[in-house]
Motif scaffolding. Structure first.
Motif, mmCIF file in Angstrom:
data_model
loop_
_atom_site.group_PDB
_atom_site.id
_atom_site.type_symbol
_atom_site.label_atom_id
_atom_site.label_comp_id
_atom_site.label_asym_id
_atom_site.label_seq_id
_atom_site.Cartn_x
_atom_site.Cartn_y
_atom_site.Cartn_z
ATOM 1 N N THR A 29 0.845 -1.198 0.000
ATOM 2 C CA THR A 29 0.000 0.000 0.000
ATOM 3 C C THR A 29 0.874 1.239 0.000
ATOM 4 O O THR A 29 1.872 1.296 0.730
ATOM 5 C CB THR A 29 -0.891 0.017 1.259
ATOM 6 O OG1 THR A 29 -1.591 -1.215 1.354
ATOM 7 C CG2 THR A 29 -1.880 1.163 1.211
ATOM 8 N N VAL A 30 0.478 2.241 -0.800
ATOM 9 C CA VAL A 30 1.170 3.531 -0.757
ATOM 10 C C VAL A 30 0.818 4.218 0.557
ATOM 11 O O VAL A 30 -0.351 4.347 0.902
ATOM 12 C CB VAL A 30 0.740 4.417 -1.950
ATOM 13 C CG1 VAL A 30 1.393 5.794 -1.853
ATOM 14 C CG2 VAL A 30 1.080 3.742 -3.276
ATOM 15 N N LYS A 31 1.818 4.665 1.297
ATOM 16 C CA LYS A 31 1.564 5.287 2.599
ATOM 17 C C LYS A 31 1.908 6.763 2.638
ATOM 18 O O LYS A 31 1.347 7.515 3.427
ATOM 19 C CB LYS A 31 2.367 4.563 3.699
ATOM 20 C CG LYS A 31 1.954 3.125 3.927
ATOM 21 C CD LYS A 31 0.557 3.028 4.510
ATOM 22 C CE LYS A 31 0.250 1.605 4.933
ATOM 23 N NZ LYS A 31 -1.122 1.464 5.416
ATOM 24 N N GLY A 69 6.418 6.622 -0.237
ATOM 25 C CA GLY A 69 6.705 5.539 0.693
ATOM 26 C C GLY A 69 5.653 4.450 0.554
ATOM 27 O O GLY A 69 4.464 4.738 0.453
ATOM 28 N N VAL A 70 6.093 3.200 0.532
ATOM 29 C CA VAL A 70 5.192 2.054 0.385
ATOM 30 C C VAL A 70 5.463 1.059 1.512
ATOM 31 O O VAL A 70 6.620 0.748 1.804
ATOM 32 C CB VAL A 70 5.420 1.348 -0.978
ATOM 33 C CG1 VAL A 70 4.619 0.050 -1.065
ATOM 34 C CG2 VAL A 70 5.055 2.279 -2.117
ATOM 35 N N THR A 71 4.396 0.560 2.147
ATOM 36 C CA THR A 71 4.535 -0.540 3.104
ATOM 37 C C THR A 71 3.994 -1.793 2.440
ATOM 38 O O THR A 71 2.846 -1.817 1.993
ATOM 39 C CB THR A 71 3.770 -0.245 4.404
ATOM 40 O OG1 THR A 71 4.303 0.934 4.997
ATOM 41 C CG2 THR A 71 3.925 -1.402 5.389
ATOM 42 N N PHE A 72 4.835 -2.832 2.373
ATOM 43 C CA PHE A 72 4.436 -4.072 1.736
ATOM 44 C C PHE A 72 3.733 -4.982 2.733
ATOM 45 O O PHE A 72 3.774 -4.764 3.945
ATOM 46 C CB PHE A 72 5.657 -4.761 1.113
ATOM 47 C CG PHE A 72 6.140 -4.045 -0.116
ATOM 48 C CD1 PHE A 72 7.028 -2.981 -0.010
ATOM 49 C CD2 PHE A 72 5.673 -4.403 -1.373
ATOM 50 C CE1 PHE A 72 7.455 -2.294 -1.148
ATOM 51 C CE2 PHE A 72 6.088 -3.734 -2.515
ATOM 52 C CZ PHE A 72 6.978 -2.678 -2.395
ATOM 53 N N ASP A 73 3.066 -6.013 2.205
ATOM 54 C CA ASP A 73 2.193 -6.840 3.040
ATOM 55 C C ASP A 73 2.949 -7.669 4.069
ATOM 56 O O ASP A 73 2.316 -8.279 4.930
ATOM 57 C CB ASP A 73 1.313 -7.741 2.157
ATOM 58 C CG ASP A 73 0.224 -6.944 1.450
ATOM 59 O OD1 ASP A 73 -0.494 -7.527 0.614
ATOM 60 O OD2 ASP A 73 0.098 -5.737 1.728
ATOM 61 N N ASP A 74 4.261 -7.733 3.994
ATOM 62 C CA ASP A 74 5.035 -8.434 5.030
ATOM 63 C C ASP A 74 5.707 -7.431 5.970
ATOM 64 O O ASP A 74 6.626 -7.793 6.699
ATOM 65 C CB ASP A 74 6.110 -9.314 4.387
ATOM 66 C CG ASP A 74 7.266 -8.496 3.852
ATOM 67 O OD1 ASP A 74 7.010 -7.376 3.350
ATOM 68 O OD2 ASP A 74 8.432 -8.928 3.951
ATOM 69 N N ASN A 75 5.250 -6.190 5.971
ATOM 70 C CA ASN A 75 5.800 -5.113 6.801
ATOM 71 C C ASN A 75 7.109 -4.520 6.294
ATOM 72 O O ASN A 75 7.706 -3.685 6.976
ATOM 73 C CB ASN A 75 5.972 -5.529 8.270
ATOM 74 C CG ASN A 75 4.648 -5.796 8.929
ATOM 75 O OD1 ASN A 75 3.648 -5.174 8.616
ATOM 76 N ND2 ASN A 75 4.621 -6.764 9.828
ATOM 77 N N ARG A 77 9.212 -1.857 4.368
ATOM 78 C CA ARG A 77 8.911 -0.486 3.960
ATOM 79 C C ARG A 77 9.965 -0.009 2.967
ATOM 80 O O ARG A 77 11.161 -0.179 3.213
ATOM 81 C CB ARG A 77 8.917 0.445 5.173
ATOM 82 C CG ARG A 77 7.733 0.262 6.100
ATOM 83 C CD ARG A 77 7.865 1.136 7.316
ATOM 84 N NE ARG A 77 8.827 0.639 8.269
ATOM 85 C CZ ARG A 77 9.471 1.401 9.158
ATOM 86 N NH1 ARG A 77 9.272 2.694 9.186
ATOM 87 N NH2 ARG A 77 10.323 0.848 10.001
ATOM 88 N N PHE A 78 9.516 0.558 1.852
ATOM 89 C CA PHE A 78 10.407 1.196 0.886
ATOM 90 C C PHE A 78 10.085 2.683 0.880
ATOM 91 O O PHE A 78 8.918 3.065 0.910
ATOM 92 C CB PHE A 78 10.136 0.660 -0.534
ATOM 93 C CG PHE A 78 10.934 -0.557 -0.921
ATOM 94 C CD1 PHE A 78 10.822 -1.734 -0.207
ATOM 95 C CD2 PHE A 78 11.784 -0.521 -2.013
ATOM 96 C CE1 PHE A 78 11.545 -2.853 -0.568
ATOM 97 C CE2 PHE A 78 12.507 -1.646 -2.384
ATOM 98 C CZ PHE A 78 12.395 -2.815 -1.680
ATOM 99 N N ALA A 79 11.124 3.521 0.800
ATOM 100 C CA ALA A 79 10.907 4.951 0.610
ATOM 101 C C ALA A 79 11.754 5.398 -0.568
ATOM 102 O O ALA A 79 12.967 5.162 -0.591
ATOM 103 C CB ALA A 79 11.277 5.733 1.861
ATOM 104 N N THR A 112 15.416 4.024 0.510
ATOM 105 C CA THR A 112 15.721 3.413 1.804
ATOM 106 C C THR A 112 14.764 2.252 2.012
ATOM 107 O O THR A 112 13.613 2.307 1.588
ATOM 108 C CB THR A 112 15.595 4.407 2.977
ATOM 109 O OG1 THR A 112 14.225 4.787 3.119
ATOM 110 C CG2 THR A 112 16.448 5.637 2.755
ATOM 111 N N ARG A 141 17.855 -2.405 7.929
ATOM 112 C CA ARG A 141 17.595 -1.156 7.227
ATOM 113 C C ARG A 141 18.785 -0.858 6.337
ATOM 114 O O ARG A 141 19.928 -1.053 6.762
ATOM 115 C CB ARG A 141 17.483 0.012 8.220
ATOM 116 C CG ARG A 141 16.349 -0.074 9.205
ATOM 117 C CD ARG A 141 16.260 1.247 9.959
ATOM 118 N NE ARG A 141 15.857 2.307 9.051
ATOM 119 C CZ ARG A 141 16.230 3.578 9.152
ATOM 120 N NH1 ARG A 141 17.048 3.949 10.104
ATOM 121 N NH2 ARG A 141 15.817 4.473 8.272
#
Lengths: 149, 202
Positions: A29-31, A69-75, A77-79, A112, A141
């Motif tokens: 999901t886009v956060k 920033g995107v949080t993927f379904d396994d937690n 996070r990409f920014a 990141t 990270r």
């Protein structure tokens, strides 16, 4: 009458296939969004908004003043900073067994990453590819910059 | 030369050296960042010829003109300069709330009731949120039974969230049985700290 029963039955059988396929293609999901930020999908550039689904095969794209920033379904996070392209090449995660695999291809820009459950699960389950290297992510990270070719 | 003049020369030299170091980083750089507690995990960088393991905060490589990953020193300030915009776009870290049950019942402990309430505060911080409810067991029963039991418990917590007004479509459930123990134990071992449900808000 029989025709309508048949058509209804066919539709009912099709629905689980639709929902299963939609769920299987989800990645995250886009956060966060600022400036020019898009999801490239099926050849189209869709402006990204907070709450948008990110699907497998999407490319996360930012412009000269963009960030996302995107949080993927396994937690995970990409920014992404400006002028960045991240292709979600594959993403599979079974929440019951914690098995999964994740391959992202970063062709340019600054990113990141905070890895999540897939990288925690097994050594080579999460990989990030750049034009010059392949990274095996084992729970950490990190940040990377990729020069545009 | 006066003391002040010497100080100025030393400072200017240091500034030149530092800025020269910043300019020396190549285009393609990979650097490990520390977690909040200062620890770091690991990444393995394979440049096609060899592999390098980076497993400390600020451990880094850059790709040289031959396409090889070579170790390089990266300073905190360089990380802020190069990755500032990406860092500012980071999504909020997912929050985890662990719930325990009174022995042999489906009733939450007092601390767990408070943890449950904290979920609703956490949701307010997030413009867009999803909730995962994951059940766990200890190692007392067999794995298949534990997987089913843990999933049932997760579903019970989901029902509690929905009852409190959370939209069901944003809640997902999973049962991990005994594969993700909070406290490592041998098989067939009671451990209340393993009998838990974790709510993740992200």
């Amino acid at each position: 009458m029989t025709r309508w029963i048949l058509i209804t039955a066919l539709c009912l059988f099709a629905v689980p296939a639709w929902t299963e396929r939609a769920w299987a293609d989800r990645a995250g999901t886009v956060k966060t969004v600022s400036g020019e930020a898009f999801l490239e999908r099926g050849g189209e550039q869709l402006p990204a908004g907070v709450g948008d689904e990110v699907m497998v095969d999407d490319v996360i794209v930012t412009g000269a003043d963009g960030a996302m920033g995107v949080t993927f379904d396994d937690n995970t996070r990409f920014a992404a900073g400006p002028d960045t392209r991240i292709a979600v090449e594959s993403f599979r995660f079974n929440s019951d067994s914690m098995e999964g695999d994740f391959l992202a291809n970063i062709s340019q820009g600054t990113v990141t990453v905070d890895s999540g459950d897939i990288a925690r699960g097994s050594a080579d389950a999460m990989k990030v590819r750049t034009p010059s290297a392949i990274l095996g992510v084992r729970g950490t990270r990190f940040a990377l910059r990729v020069g545009a070719e | 030369m006066s003391g002040n003049a010497i100080r100025v020369i030393v400072l200017m030299t240091a500034a030149m050296v530092l800025s020269a170091c910043a300019a020396d980083l190549k285009e393609n750089v990979i650097v490990v960042l520390p977690e909040e507690d200062g620890s770091a995990g690991a990444i393995v960088v394979d440049d096609g010829t060899s592999s390098v393991v980076l497993d400390k905060p600020l451990a880094a490589v850059q790709i040289n003109d031959r396409g090889e990953a070579e170790p390089v020193a990266v300073a905190d300030q360089q990380v802020s300069e190069i990755f500032g915009q990406a860092l500012a776009a980071q999504p909020l870290k997912p929050s985890k709330f662990v719930l325990y049950f009174n022995e042999g019942t489906d009733a939450l402990t007092e601390e767990s009731r408070q943890a449950f309430e904290a979920v609703f505060e956490d949701i307010k911080r997030r413009p867009s949120y999803e909730i995962w409810v994951i059940g766990h067991t200890d190692t007392v029963d067999d794995p298949a039974y534990n997987q089913r039991l843990s999933l049932q418990r997760a579903m019970a917590i989901r029902d509690m969230l929905v009852f409190r007004g959370i939209y069901g479509a944003v809640i997902s459930v999973a049962g991990r049985g005994e594969i993700d123990l909070a406290v490592p134990t041998p098989d067939r071992t009671e451990e209340p700290l393993n009998r838990r449900v974790e709510i993740t808000v992200r």
